[in-house]
Design an enzyme around this catalytic site. Sequence first.
Site, PDB file in Angstrom:
ATOM      1  N   ASN A 178      -5.548  -0.946  12.366  1.00 33.24           N
ATOM      2  CA  ASN A 178      -6.108  -0.784  13.706  1.00 33.24           C
ATOM      3  C   ASN A 178      -6.921  -2.011  14.087  1.00 33.24           C
ATOM      4  O   ASN A 178      -7.344  -2.791  13.237  1.00 33.24           O
ATOM      5  CB  ASN A 178      -7.001   0.457  13.755  1.00 33.24           C
ATOM      6  CG  ASN A 178      -6.205   1.732  13.581  1.00 33.24           C
ATOM      7  OD1 ASN A 178      -5.150   1.897  14.191  1.00 33.24           O
ATOM      8  ND2 ASN A 178      -6.698   2.635  12.756  1.00 33.24           N
ATOM      9  N   GLY A 217       0.828  -1.194   0.000  1.00 31.00           N
ATOM     10  CA  GLY A 217       0.000   0.000   0.000  1.00 31.00           C
ATOM     11  C   GLY A 217       0.865   1.248   0.000  1.00 31.00           C
ATOM     12  O   GLY A 217       1.972   1.259   0.563  1.00 31.00           O
ATOM     13  N   LYS A 254      -4.326   1.271  21.853  1.00 29.50           N
ATOM     14  CA  LYS A 254      -4.709   2.160  20.756  1.00 29.50           C
ATOM     15  C   LYS A 254      -6.112   1.818  20.265  1.00 29.50           C
ATOM     16  O   LYS A 254      -6.908   2.708  19.953  1.00 29.50           O
ATOM     17  CB  LYS A 254      -3.717   2.079  19.602  1.00 29.50           C
ATOM     18  CG  LYS A 254      -4.073   3.099  18.505  1.00 29.50           C
ATOM     19  CD  LYS A 254      -3.286   2.956  17.246  1.00 29.50           C
ATOM     20  CE  LYS A 254      -3.756   3.993  16.216  1.00 29.50           C
ATOM     21  NZ  LYS A 254      -3.098   3.839  14.900  1.00 29.50           N
TER      22      LYS A 254
END
Length: 308
Positions: free
Chosen positions: A102, A7, A185
Amino acid sequence: MKILVVGAGATGGYFGACLARAGRDVSFLVREKRAEFLQARGLRIADTGHVSRIEPKLLTAQTLDKTFDVVILTVKATGLKQAIADMAPAVGAQTLIIPFLNGMAHMDALGAAFGTGKVLGSVIHLVSTINSDGDIEILNPLARWTVGEQRGEFTSRIQAVLAEISVSGYDLLAVPNGLSAMWHKWAFITAAGVVTCLMRGSVGDIAAVQGGDVFVASVLAEVAGVSAAAGFPVPEEENANSLAFLTQPGSTFTSSLYRDVTAGLAHEGEHIIGDFARRAATYEVATPLLDLALMQLRVHDIAVLRKG
């Protein structure tokens, strides 16, 4: 080391460019359309008015035919399945995979595809976007990369990777327990997504109305309860910092999930909030506000599909 960045979007493009500028051997695995764009324009990063440019080494799924020492996976959850298939030829016996995604669902998918031992824990903090010109635009000066084994000590392979990826452009933090950093996170971005998606606004606007700060604190308490039940309690100082950030008067901050939803883009609601809520249910932790936000996102998606 030979490094493959899967990516070249707002996050992978930035960190990959930092590595390339430092002279690291970096290639980018991208879709054909993105490859054509980057070949013509270069990989450009706009940061506080200054635009930098590199000529990236580009590969596509059709041209990838060798293994790499490190594969950095930077796609969104919506592209995970295809990315795993595309990057498979790059993963050899000694390859290490460092994901930027995430949440935690991708760790299960990567472990199943390549073996859990190949996957490191990793957390990225970067506020960036692809602007109307197709370039990477940095929206906040914070740039941090946290890396560690999923559980355990600082191994020799971690030390070797850290030496390779320690370059200018971001802060690098090594931790012994990568999963703990990832859970913390995940708890924060879940809270940020719930807060901004449910209230349909920035954290500054939410904090400005009566009860806004109490609402944010309640969401943070829910996610902290789930993280603790999973075995990764959020430190009190970190929770206090999250509360201060998400109730800062006048702040224009919105979650990336909210930005994607309001822009009509594919989003990571199921990957971030949905998976978090599912795990909460397995731990028998009540999350009424998370559940409400998830319901709203699902109703939104039905309406989008009906229009499309």
